[in-house]
Structure formats: structure tokens, C-alpha cells
Design an enzyme around this catalytic site. Sequence first.
Site, PDB file in Angstrom:
ATOM      1  N   GLU A 287       1.909  -3.452  13.239  1.00 27.17           N
ATOM      2  CA  GLU A 287       1.801  -4.179  11.483  1.00 27.17           C
ATOM      3  C   GLU A 287       3.603  -3.532  11.266  1.00 27.17           C
ATOM      4  O   GLU A 287       4.037  -4.770  10.019  1.00 27.17           O
ATOM      5  CB  GLU A 287       1.419  -3.286  11.364  1.00 27.17           C
ATOM      6  CG  GLU A 287       0.125  -3.394  10.649  1.00 27.17           C
ATOM      7  CD  GLU A 287      -1.629  -2.760   9.619  1.00 27.17           C
ATOM      8  OE1 GLU A 287      -1.831  -3.255   9.220  1.00 27.17           O
ATOM      9  OE2 GLU A 287      -1.281  -1.510  10.292  1.00 27.17           O
TER      10      GLU A 287
ATOM     11  N   TYR B 281       4.138 -13.691 -18.026  1.00 26.28           N
ATOM     12  CA  TYR B 281       3.525 -13.404 -16.543  1.00 26.28           C
ATOM     13  C   TYR B 281       4.656 -14.199 -15.933  1.00 26.28           C
ATOM     14  O   TYR B 281       4.070 -13.191 -14.577  1.00 26.28           O
ATOM     15  CB  TYR B 281       2.250 -13.423 -16.361  1.00 26.28           C
ATOM     16  CG  TYR B 281       2.194 -15.092 -17.545  1.00 26.28           C
ATOM     17  CD1 TYR B 281       2.401 -15.899 -16.829  1.00 26.28           C
ATOM     18  CD2 TYR B 281       1.490 -15.376 -18.520  1.00 26.28           C
ATOM     19  CE1 TYR B 281       2.566 -17.450 -17.390  1.00 26.28           C
ATOM     20  CE2 TYR B 281       0.787 -16.326 -19.556  1.00 26.28           C
ATOM     21  CZ  TYR B 281       1.515 -17.455 -18.185  1.00 26.28           C
ATOM     22  OH  TYR B 281       1.253 -18.871 -18.790  1.00 26.28           O
TER      23      TYR B 281
ATOM     24  N   VAL C  94      -2.055   0.880   1.475  1.00 28.84           N
ATOM     25  CA  VAL C  94      -1.476  -0.619   0.110  1.00 28.84           C
ATOM     26  C   VAL C  94      -1.453   0.528  -1.596  1.00 28.84           C
ATOM     27  O   VAL C  94      -1.741   0.179  -2.249  1.00 28.84           O
ATOM     28  CB  VAL C  94      -2.550  -1.294   0.147  1.00 28.84           C
ATOM     29  CG1 VAL C  94      -2.775  -2.424   1.047  1.00 28.84           C
ATOM     30  CG2 VAL C  94      -4.488  -0.443   0.612  1.00 28.84           C
ATOM     31  N   GLU C  95      -2.254   1.797  -0.844  1.00 30.64           N
ATOM     32  CA  GLU C  95      -2.590   2.843  -1.970  1.00 30.64           C
ATOM     33  C   GLU C  95      -1.041   2.840  -2.809  1.00 30.64           C
ATOM     34  O   GLU C  95      -0.929   2.977  -3.869  1.00 30.64           O
ATOM     35  CB  GLU C  95      -2.859   4.034  -1.856  1.00 30.64           C
ATOM     36  CG  GLU C  95      -4.471   4.455  -1.246  1.00 30.64           C
ATOM     37  CD  GLU C  95      -4.848   3.390   0.198  1.00 30.64           C
ATOM     38  OE1 GLU C  95      -6.126   3.666   0.377  1.00 30.64           O
ATOM     39  OE2 GLU C  95      -3.344   3.262   0.906  1.00 30.64           O
TER      40      GLU C  95
ATOM     41  N   LYS D 237      -6.014  -7.054   1.005  1.00 38.23           N
ATOM     42  CA  LYS D 237      -5.060  -6.804   2.490  1.00 38.23           C
ATOM     43  C   LYS D 237      -6.326  -7.974   3.251  1.00 38.23           C
ATOM     44  O   LYS D 237      -7.574  -7.128   3.721  1.00 38.23           O
ATOM     45  CB  LYS D 237      -4.978  -5.605   2.791  1.00 38.23           C
ATOM     46  CG  LYS D 237      -3.722  -6.207   4.394  1.00 38.23           C
ATOM     47  CD  LYS D 237      -3.194  -4.605   4.434  1.00 38.23           C
ATOM     48  CE  LYS D 237      -2.529  -4.951   5.384  1.00 38.23           C
ATOM     49  NZ  LYS D 237      -2.302  -3.255   6.566  1.00 38.23           N
TER      50      LYS D 237
END
Length: 121
Positions: A21, A53, A72-73, A98
Site C-alpha cells: 500500500e 468550503y 485512516v484514523e 476507504k
Amino acid sequence: MDKVFIKDLTVLATIGAYEWEKEIKQKLLIDLEMAWDNKPAAQSDDLSLALDYASVSQAVSDLVTGQAHELVETVAEKVANLVIQQFSVPWIKVTINKPGAVPFASNVGVQIQREQKDYLS
């Protein structure tokens, strides 16, 4: 409470704990829900009083693509901290998706909620 949201902000990032990855880009879909008092901007029709935004999206994209992350945390925490600090947002909900990370699941990810007080030292 008023909210400003960004849904499915698509970012190609180096994300993952496995060695393979770390050599590829993977798609993350980022959802943000941010507390913001929209009344002043609405009454004046003045962008400088709104939570922009487009600027938030660009800052988040730059953060996520700027370096590799394993979790991802970690991305979720960094995004929450960035938006709260840089844009003075009092509260944020961050969802990091994800898609395709787990076979036979259409999507996986994390969701966090943070407030300004969570980042005060």
C-alpha cells in the site's frame, strides 16, 4: 446549530499499513460536517463571513496528499485538527472512507467528532 458540509471529497493518497500500500495511491472519500454560524453571511451575502468550503476542501486535500499515512484514523485526526485550527470551526465531524479496502465490503472507514476544546493545551 448551522452546519456546512462537504461530501465525498475524493483524494488519491498514499494510505495503508501494508508494504504494497505504501507504493500506490488509493482513493479516500472524505465527508466533513462543520458547525458554523451562517446567519452573518446570509444576511450580508458576503463570502468573507461564510465558511468557504472550497478553501476547506483544498486545505484538506493538500494535507492528505502531502504525506503518506498508515491509518485512516490518523488522517481523520489530522483533518479535524487542521479545520478547527485554520478555519476556526468550533465543531467538526470527519468521516474517512476507504472504498475497496476490504473484499466483499463496498466501503470501510472511520468517523470522529471533535470540538475546539479538544485541541486546547
